[in-house]
Design a protein around this motif. Structure first.
Motif, PDB file in Angstrom:
ATOM      1  N   PRO A   9       9.430  22.621  -2.195  1.00 63.44           N
ATOM      2  CA  PRO A   9       8.221  22.711  -2.232  1.00 63.44           C
ATOM      3  C   PRO A   9       7.308  22.532  -3.547  1.00 63.44           C
ATOM      4  O   PRO A   9       6.465  21.742  -3.868  1.00 63.44           O
ATOM      5  CB  PRO A   9       7.866  23.905  -2.666  1.00 63.44           C
ATOM      6  N   THR A  25       9.266  15.659   6.731  1.00 64.97           N
ATOM      7  CA  THR A  25       9.656  17.630   7.684  1.00 64.97           C
ATOM      8  C   THR A  25       8.099  17.315   8.042  1.00 64.97           C
ATOM      9  O   THR A  25       7.125  18.164   8.538  1.00 64.97           O
ATOM     10  CB  THR A  25       9.002  18.510   6.530  1.00 64.97           C
ATOM     11  N   HIS A  76      18.957  18.404   6.856  1.00 64.42           N
ATOM     12  CA  HIS A  76      19.544  20.175   6.244  1.00 64.42           C
ATOM     13  C   HIS A  76      21.434  19.074   6.696  1.00 64.42           C
ATOM     14  O   HIS A  76      21.921  19.445   6.253  1.00 64.42           O
ATOM     15  CB  HIS A  76      19.440  20.870   7.218  1.00 64.42           C
ATOM     16  N   PHE A 127      16.393  23.092   0.238  1.00 68.40           N
ATOM     17  CA  PHE A 127      15.018  22.941   0.919  1.00 68.40           C
ATOM     18  C   PHE A 127      14.791  24.250   0.976  1.00 68.40           C
ATOM     19  O   PHE A 127      12.639  23.926   1.422  1.00 68.40           O
ATOM     20  CB  PHE A 127      15.428  23.377   2.613  1.00 68.40           C
ATOM     21  N   THR A 128      14.844  25.391   0.284  1.00 71.09           N
ATOM     22  CA  THR A 128      13.134  26.839  -0.320  1.00 71.09           C
ATOM     23  C   THR A 128      12.730  26.508  -0.863  1.00 71.09           C
ATOM     24  O   THR A 128      11.170  26.513  -0.841  1.00 71.09           O
ATOM     25  CB  THR A 128      14.436  27.632   0.663  1.00 71.09           C
ATOM     26  N   VAL A 129      13.000  26.555  -1.836  1.00 68.62           N
ATOM     27  CA  VAL A 129      12.911  26.433  -3.639  1.00 68.62           C
ATOM     28  C   VAL A 129      12.632  25.589  -3.764  1.00 68.62           C
ATOM     29  O   VAL A 129      11.265  25.481  -4.707  1.00 68.62           O
ATOM     30  CB  VAL A 129      13.763  27.199  -4.715  1.00 68.62           C
ATOM     31  N   LYS A 184      20.403  25.687   1.469  1.00 66.14           N
ATOM     32  CA  LYS A 184      19.005  27.024   1.339  1.00 66.14           C
ATOM     33  C   LYS A 184      18.166  26.650   0.080  1.00 66.14           C
ATOM     34  O   LYS A 184      17.388  26.436   0.187  1.00 66.14           O
ATOM     35  CB  LYS A 184      19.314  28.251   1.885  1.00 66.14           C
ATOM     36  N   GLU A 185      19.162  26.648  -0.396  1.00 67.62           N
ATOM     37  CA  GLU A 185      17.917  27.202  -2.295  1.00 67.62           C
ATOM     38  C   GLU A 185      17.406  25.407  -1.883  1.00 67.62           C
ATOM     39  O   GLU A 185      16.343  25.603  -2.416  1.00 67.62           O
ATOM     40  CB  GLU A 185      18.786  27.027  -3.069  1.00 67.62           C
ATOM     41  N   THR A 195      14.712  15.974   1.223  1.00 66.60           N
ATOM     42  CA  THR A 195      13.581  17.726   1.919  1.00 66.60           C
ATOM     43  C   THR A 195      12.704  17.001   1.876  1.00 66.60           C
ATOM     44  O   THR A 195      11.685  18.177   2.752  1.00 66.60           O
ATOM     45  CB  THR A 195      14.233  18.361   0.635  1.00 66.60           C
TER      46      THR A 195
END
Length: 179
Positions: free
Chosen positions: A90, A58, A68, A85-87, A82-83, A55
């Motif tokens: 970061p 990028t 992905h 890569f998005t939560v 999705k969780e 992850t």
């Protein structure tokens, strides 16, 4: 002899082991902390940490899509990917590795198996950054013995200074009424 046996088979066939680690990985990403046996937790750590590392890459849009797809091939759960890569991504961006923590919880009563909790390190408020912030806000408590002699020396010098100041004030006070 166990030459070249790097992974723990967990007494399962390859397909069963793959499905088990896939499900445990999805649950770990979704709930950030799961309880399982110690052997499964150690096997899950070697399975999930390379996926979390993916992850971080990028640089371009194509590379993000590629990662992905790779992670989805390991997890087979769109919501978990999705969780991840998005939560999760970061929060772990600055961490060089070691994204999971295994805490032993003792043995299970039914079969006496060693039970452990595996969790994502950056999502734990007890061991995480909140402790560091709280420690920075409050000064460290000192023991009785530290600096005892220094404090006594400082106290006696401050008492001597206070006596000198009071002596000067009294002489000035005496001078002003006379004038």
């Amino acid at each position: 002899m166990r030459h070249g046996n790097k992974n723990n088979n967990l007494s399962r066939t390859a397909s069963h082991r793959k499905a088990l680690l896939m499900n445990l990985g999805c649950q770990l990403i979704t709930f950030k902390r799961i309880t399982t046996t110690l052997a499964k937790a150690k096997a899950l750590r070697t399975y999930i940490e390379p996926l979390i590392t993916k992850t971080k890459h990028t640089d371009t849009k194509e590379q993000i899509m590629h990662n992905h797809r790779i992670v989805f091939s390991y997890l087979n759960d769109k919501a978990a990917v999705k969780e991840l890569f998005t939560v999760v991504a970061p929060k772990i961006a600055s961490r060089p590795g070691g994204y999971t923590r295994i805490i032993k919880l003792g043995t299970r009563t039914g079969d006496n198996a060693e039970v452990a909790m595996i969790e994502l390190v950056d999502f734990n408020e007890i061991y995480g950054n909140s402790i560091v912030k709280a420690a920075a806000a409050e000064p460290a408590k000192k023991t009785r013995r530290s600096g005892g002699a220094k404090k006594k020396a400082a106290d006696t010098s401050s008492v001597d200074e206070a006596v000198e100041v009071k002596g000067e004030e009294t002489s000035e006070d005496k001078a002003t009424p006379e004038a």
